[in-house]
Write a protein that holds these residues in place. Structure first.
Motif, PDB file in Angstrom:
ATOM      1  N   GLU A 174       6.587 -62.143 -33.786  1.00  0.00           N
ATOM      2  CA  GLU A 174       7.528 -61.339 -32.754  1.00  0.00           C
ATOM      3  C   GLU A 174       7.652 -60.003 -33.622  1.00  0.00           C
ATOM      4  OE1 GLU A 174      11.506 -63.065 -32.625  1.00  0.00           O
ATOM      5  OE2 GLU A 174      10.909 -64.368 -30.904  1.00  0.00           O
ATOM      6  N   LYS A 190       6.958 -60.406 -28.385  1.00  0.00           N
ATOM      7  CA  LYS A 190       6.133 -61.788 -28.872  1.00  0.00           C
ATOM      8  C   LYS A 190       4.901 -61.953 -28.372  1.00  0.00           C
ATOM      9  CE  LYS A 190       6.693 -66.546 -29.982  1.00  0.00           C
ATOM     10  NZ  LYS A 190       7.746 -67.808 -29.723  1.00  0.00           N
ATOM     11  N   SER A 219       2.226 -62.736 -23.462  1.00  0.00           N
ATOM     12  CA  SER A 219       3.161 -62.284 -24.192  1.00  0.00           C
ATOM     13  C   SER A 219       4.486 -61.966 -23.538  1.00  0.00           C
ATOM     14  CB  SER A 219       2.644 -61.049 -24.893  1.00  0.00           C
ATOM     15  OG  SER A 219       1.414 -61.060 -25.586  1.00  0.00           O
TER      16      SER A 219
END
Length: 300
Positions: A174, A190, A219
């Motif tokens: 992250e 992330k 993501s």
């Protein structure tokens, strides 16, 4: 046939992508274009960012960290004329991989430099554009330093033979998106399962290069943007980015890199239930350039 067999044997041999970079001043140009598309298929807007960076290795300065100088930063909104950002002209900073990834800074790049930015015509940049300007530097170092350099046994050094594919150390990490007072803490991107693959050997400007492909996997992102009316705009979505990096097998420096990203987001404000959906495409091209080209202005 003999030459063909020798060539095949060389390609099938092991490669060492953990090589140290040869010391020397390097000049880079990177251009990023965002294209925003409505769900009716029509383009709703675009932005282009142009960045020129000079890298002076720390060992040439007698220091531990490499120094980067932003020679010039250009910005083009839709089809308007290109402007530059005076506050970033000849701005120096030190890249620090070991500084970590936190709300205060990423790679040691200070947030303060990106507060209240104005362009060369005196126009104040909106928070989303200011963030994109800042993120250009993060993108550059992700390609030039994170994916293309050894990562403590979990990076490019694991790729030994053509066809090797590994999960990179940045998988599922992250990264904070917060920036100054505009992008609030808790905003994060992330990564999915980030992978690297040694695709083969290529040639860039006469130099033999390892061709390394990367893929972010699925993501996610969440960004809270502070609005001027004491409200927040909350954006959530998903993306996938991928591209290729060409690494000089002799010097260890990145000669060229590409990135293509596809992003779908949903945005709502804290006082309204109406949601806005957007699809964006991002194209990035990074290349090593000569000092002469580096010194040319972005705006004639």
């Amino acid at each position: 046939m003999k030459n063909s067999q020798n060539f095949s044997q060389e390609l099938n041999g092991a490669f060492d992508l953990s090589i140290s970079r040869k010391p020397g001043i390097q000049h880079f140009f990177m251009q990023t274009q965002f294209i925003h598309i409505g769900f009716d298929g029509r383009r709703t807007g675009s932005e282009s960012y142009m960045l020129k960076l000079r890298c002076t290795p720390g060992e040439l300065l007698g220091e531990k960290l490499d120094q980067y100088t932003c020679h010039e930063f250009g910005l083009q909104l839709d089809d308007k004329n290109i402007t530059t950002i005076p506050a970033l002209k000849l701005w120096d900073y030190q890249f620090d991989l070991m500084s970590g990834i936190n709300e205060g800074s990423v790679f040691g790049i200070p947030h303060e430099q990106f507060e209240d930015l104005v362009d060369s015509k005196g126009n104040r940049l909106t928070p989303d554009i200011r963030y994109a300007v800042y993120n250009n530097f993060i993108d550059f170092h992700s390609l030039n330093d994170i994916f293309s350099r050894p990562m403590f046994g979990k990076g490019i050094e694991q790729l030994k033979n053509i066809g090797n594919r590994i999960v990179h150390a940045s998988a599922f990490i992250e990264t904070p998106l917060s920036l100054g007072t505009a992008i609030k803490p808790g905003s994060v991107f992330k990564n999915g399962e980030v992978t690297l693959e040694l695709k083969g050997i290529s040639v860039v400007n006469g130099s033999a290069c390892a061709l390394v492909g990367y893929d972010s996997g699925e993501s996610t992102l969440k960004m809270t943007l502070a609005l001027s009316n004491n409200q927040d705009a909350i954006t959530e979505g998903g993306s996938e980015y991928k591209g290729d990096i060409y690494i000089d097998l002799e010097t260890g420096w990145v000669k060229k890199a590409t990135l293509d990203e596809f992003v779908v987001t949903e945005t709502k404000t804290t006082s309204e239930t109406t949601k806005t959906h957007q699809y964006s495409v991002r194209h990035l091209f990074l290349r090593l350039i000569s000092e002469q080209e580096f010194k040319r202005g972005l705006v004639s």
